[in-house]
Design an enzyme around this catalytic site. Structure first.
Site: not given
Length: 155
Positions: A28, A106
């Site tokens: 991430y 996302h």
């Protein structure tokens, strides 16, 4: 000039996104949720929109945020449902019910990850999905949402 609800883009983030910057940085990145919210506010401002950024680890609260967007006649929704993408028919149903133009985001490429992440119930309620662009996906989503709404960037 005061912003009206129609000038607002709701940016909704689901479970564990409050841990951005520390959670699995190899997947991430190192940007925080505050960085995402700043990016969204700046991207929205280019089109004369206000970003209303919210995060919850609870499915029902995310549904309440979607209902609030409807009640306040928001121009659009950018949503990163996190893990609820792959499990929540209730979030899908809420997005379909309100008929607000929605983009799903996302941070990671969900299609390059575990097979259970390859299916998204919420994507079926959005007119577009972005995955794998890191937090820049939010900016791209806002740009795409503005184009869908026919709103040009302010000079």
């Amino acid at each position: 000039m005061a912003k009206t609800a129609a000038d607002t883009i709701y940016v909704l983030n689901g479970p564990n996104l409050n841990l951005l910057g520390t959670r699995e940085p190899e997947t991430y990145g190192h940007a925080t949720l505050a960085d995402v919210e700043k990016l969204c506010a700046e991207a929205c401002a280019k089109y004369g929109f206000k970003a209303d950024c919210r995060q919850s680890n609870r499915e029902g609260e995310l549904i309440d945020f979607i209902h609030d967007a409807f009640a306040k006649k928001a121009a659009g929704i950018v949503i990163n449902p996190g893990g609820y993408s792959h499990t929540s028919i209730a979030l899908h149903d809420a997005l379909v019910a309100v008929k607000i133009p929605t983009v799903e985001v996302h941070i990671s490429n969900i299609h390059a990850r575990e097979s259970f992440r390859h299916h998204s119930f919420t994507a079926k309620a959005a007119f577009a999905t972005l995955a794998g662009f890191g937090i820049d996906g939010y900016r791209l989503a806002i740009n795409g949402l503005a184009a869908k709404l026919g709103v040009k960037a302010k000079p």
